[in-house]
Design an enzyme around this catalytic site. Structure first.
Site, PDB file in Angstrom:
ATOM      1  N   HIS A 187       4.984   5.223   1.391  1.00 38.57           N
ATOM      2  CA  HIS A 187       3.808   4.506   1.892  1.00 38.57           C
ATOM      3  C   HIS A 187       2.602   5.431   2.031  1.00 38.57           C
ATOM      4  O   HIS A 187       2.740   6.595   2.407  1.00 38.57           O
ATOM      5  CB  HIS A 187       4.116   3.858   3.238  1.00 38.57           C
ATOM      6  CG  HIS A 187       3.241   2.685   3.543  1.00 38.57           C
ATOM      7  ND1 HIS A 187       1.944   2.820   3.984  1.00 38.57           N
ATOM      8  CD2 HIS A 187       3.469   1.343   3.440  1.00 38.57           C
ATOM      9  CE1 HIS A 187       1.412   1.619   4.170  1.00 38.57           C
ATOM     10  NE2 HIS A 187       2.317   0.711   3.838  1.00 38.57           N
ATOM     11  N   HIS A 188       1.435   4.865   1.726  1.00 39.06           N
ATOM     12  CA  HIS A 188       0.199   5.657   1.806  1.00 39.06           C
ATOM     13  C   HIS A 188      -0.118   6.071   3.239  1.00 39.06           C
ATOM     14  O   HIS A 188      -0.877   7.012   3.467  1.00 39.06           O
ATOM     15  CB  HIS A 188      -0.975   4.855   1.224  1.00 39.06           C
ATOM     16  CG  HIS A 188      -1.995   5.700   0.533  1.00 39.06           C
ATOM     17  ND1 HIS A 188      -2.437   6.907   1.049  1.00 39.06           N
ATOM     18  CD2 HIS A 188      -2.678   5.526  -0.630  1.00 39.06           C
ATOM     19  CE1 HIS A 188      -3.352   7.420   0.242  1.00 39.06           C
ATOM     20  NE2 HIS A 188      -3.502   6.615  -0.786  1.00 39.06           N
ATOM     21  N   ALA A 189       0.455   5.374   4.208  1.00 37.45           N
ATOM     22  CA  ALA A 189       0.265   5.795   5.599  1.00 37.45           C
ATOM     23  C   ALA A 189       0.967   7.111   5.882  1.00 37.45           C
ATOM     24  O   ALA A 189       0.609   7.837   6.812  1.00 37.45           O
ATOM     25  CB  ALA A 189       0.789   4.718   6.549  1.00 37.45           C
ATOM     26  N   ASN A 196      -2.874  11.707   5.600  1.00 34.93           N
ATOM     27  CA  ASN A 196      -3.970  11.462   4.671  1.00 34.93           C
ATOM     28  C   ASN A 196      -5.181  12.285   5.078  1.00 34.93           C
ATOM     29  O   ASN A 196      -5.719  12.108   6.174  1.00 34.93           O
ATOM     30  CB  ASN A 196      -4.339   9.971   4.675  1.00 34.93           C
ATOM     31  CG  ASN A 196      -3.285   9.109   4.011  1.00 34.93           C
ATOM     32  OD1 ASN A 196      -3.309   8.892   2.816  1.00 34.93           O
ATOM     33  ND2 ASN A 196      -2.331   8.622   4.807  1.00 34.93           N
ATOM     34  N   LEU A 233       0.823  -1.208   0.000  1.00 37.63           N
ATOM     35  CA  LEU A 233       0.000   0.000   0.000  1.00 37.63           C
ATOM     36  C   LEU A 233       0.860   1.263   0.000  1.00 37.63           C
ATOM     37  O   LEU A 233       0.693   2.156   0.827  1.00 37.63           O
ATOM     38  CB  LEU A 233      -0.957  -0.007   1.199  1.00 37.63           C
ATOM     39  CG  LEU A 233      -2.012  -1.112   1.182  1.00 37.63           C
ATOM     40  CD1 LEU A 233      -2.950  -0.989   2.373  1.00 37.63           C
ATOM     41  CD2 LEU A 233      -2.811  -1.091  -0.120  1.00 37.63           C
TER      42      LEU A 233
END
Length: 486
Positions: free
Chosen positions: A135-137, A309, A21
């Protein structure tokens, strides 16, 4: 030490071996005309001299007593994060995209800060490339673009003095640091956090949900819901292998179509995707009778934060069951206008709560097996606004920004585009095994745009670009007509 927000925690929590992800991007640059033959090597050596690292590039995830935090890396190892590569000769775009497909499939090591950058030389036309993944985090799409753009400049000479991307100080949005209580890592913690957002969102949140329910019962033509997307080959389990395809389309062409119907460039992009998917699935004998539905991420950032995010979601009917291209475009426009009218009345927290509530019926229906013929949505389509003027990085002119996002189980295709001043750069990432020959969508995207131009302006319909012979180079470039599929 910084706590993880509920959304940041979710991206770490649900990541699996076959489902990395991180978000990434392939960026093409054209070196100066007087660049030395070993320009890329000199650039790599200069970047390797970097000794500083700024947040969020120094952060790695850490769990303590069940709580998720970002820890600052005390012994930063640049060799773990920066890689210099060369394509095998002849250095076609085909080899470049194959390389990106492979490196995008690999996980980031959680023992280190969650990012990596590749500087790639050896392209036959003299350009160099950078592939960056994070990373999308750590970031969403908007934040990822802003991170790299901070190391660029509209002035070529000034860009030569800019520090490496990981050295530039950024700031995390206040919205993600304001809650003093630590976030529990786990499903119950995430649900509790979302519930708190929902409580904050009342009563506007409840009023908007009631309006949506009323519109659903009245069969509103522009309402897309999470219980109407037909299951198709896009909604299968995925493997760990990926296929990346990319192409640019002139902004002027797409904007002219949008202005003709008083729409937006985003409306045209979604309609192009609908038309392309209609042809792609029809060729495979897998086109559903009902229209596909896309999840469209919407940024709710209210500042220039470059980490975390801050996104909500809209649902868009892509009109894949509509043969007429203009009718399809008007359907997409009507759906997005409906979403905008709803979103305009809500705050960021209310938007996020509303988005979760929108997706919940379809998710529960799927989990309980109540409707095997439908799913929450068929794919994700994202649009990230890019630079509105020519930009330079380390003396090189920006020549293309092609995003590579995430692919998850039951959604084997992700389409992300970046709109710049002169081109709209599409990046398609898909499961290699689940979706055969996904690069054909590039042909179909061009065909969908040509059909709209012909219908709205009466211009002679141009054939979709043909695929060149294997012995010929395949270039990713901007012109009045995009290059052949890559």
């Amino acid at each position: 030490m910084h706590r993880l927000s509920p959304i940041d925690s979710a991206f770490l929590l649900v990541e699996q071996r076959h489902m990395p992800l991180h978000v990434g991007g392939l960026i093409l640059f054209r070196p100066p005309a007087d660049a030395a033959p070993d320009f890329a090597s000199q650039l790599a050596n200069r970047l390797r001299e970097s000794r500083r690292v700024a947040p969020p590039f120094d952060r790695r995830p850490h769990t303590r007593f069940g709580f998720g935090f970002w820890d600052s890396e005390q012994e930063f190892d640049l060799a773990q994060h920066f890689v210099h590569l060369a394509l095998p000769r002849p250095g076609r775009i085909r080899e470049l995209l194959a390389m990106v497909s492979r490196v995008h499939s690999a996980h980031l090591d959680r023992a280190y800060p969650l990012w990596r950058m590749y500087l790639i030389e050896g392209l036959e036309d003299g350009r160099i490339a950078a592939y960056f993944k994070i990373h999308h985090a750590v970031v969403d799409g908007v934040a990822a673009l802003r991170l790299f753009m901070k190391s660029m400049s509209p002035d070529r000479e000034q860009s030569k003095t800019m520090p490496a991307p990981w050295e530039i100080q950024t700031r995390r949005s206040d919205a993600t640091l304001a809650v003093p209580a630590p976030a529990v890592v786990g499903p119950m913690g995430l649900l509790a956090s979302l519930a708190r957002n929902a409580v904050k969102a009342t009563p506007t949140f409840v009023r908007q949900l009631r309006h949506t329910w009323d519109d659903y019962r009245a069969h509103h033509p522009y309402l897309a819901t999470s219980v109407q997307a037909p299951r198709c080959i896009l909604n299968q389990s995925v493997t760990a292998s990926r296929r990346f395809a990319a192409q640019s389309y002139p902004t002027a062409r797409m904007r002219a179509v949008a202005q003709k119907i008083d729409g937006t460039l985003n409306d045209v992009a979604l309609a192009m995707c609908g038309g392309a998917l209609r042809r792609y699935l029809a060729d495979l004998g897998a086109l559903p009778d009902e229209s596909l539905v896309a999840i469209v991420p919407v940024s709710v950032r209210q500042d220039d934060g470059t980490t975390g995010n801050e996104i909500a979601f809209a649902l868009a009917n892509l009109g894949t069951n509509v043969a007429d291209p203009v009718e399809r475009l008007r359907l997409v426009k009507g759906c997005m206008d409906y979403n905008k009218a709803r979103f305009r009345e809500m705050s960021p927290a209310q938007l996020q709560a509303y988005s979760v509530a929108q997706l919940l019926p379809g998710a529960l229906t799927w989990l309980l097996g109540l409707d095997p013929k439908h799913f929450v949505a068929n794919l994700v389509i994202s649009h990230v606004p890019g630079p509105r003027q020519p930009m330079y990085w380390q003396g090189c002119e920006l020549d293309g920004m092609y995003p590579a996002s995430v692919v998850v189980d039951t959604m084997a295709l992700n389409i992300t585009l970046i709109s710049r001043h002169d081109a709209v750069d599409f990046g398609l990432i898909a499961c290699r095994r689940t979706l055969p020959s996904v690069q054909r969508l590039l042909d179909h995207l061009e065909t969908a745009l040509v059909e709209l131009e012909h219908a709205l302006f009466g211009t002679p319909a141009r054939a979709a670009p043909r695929r060149p012979e294997k012995s010929r180079p395949r270039r990713m470039h901007r012109s009045s007509r995009p290059a052949a599929p890559l």
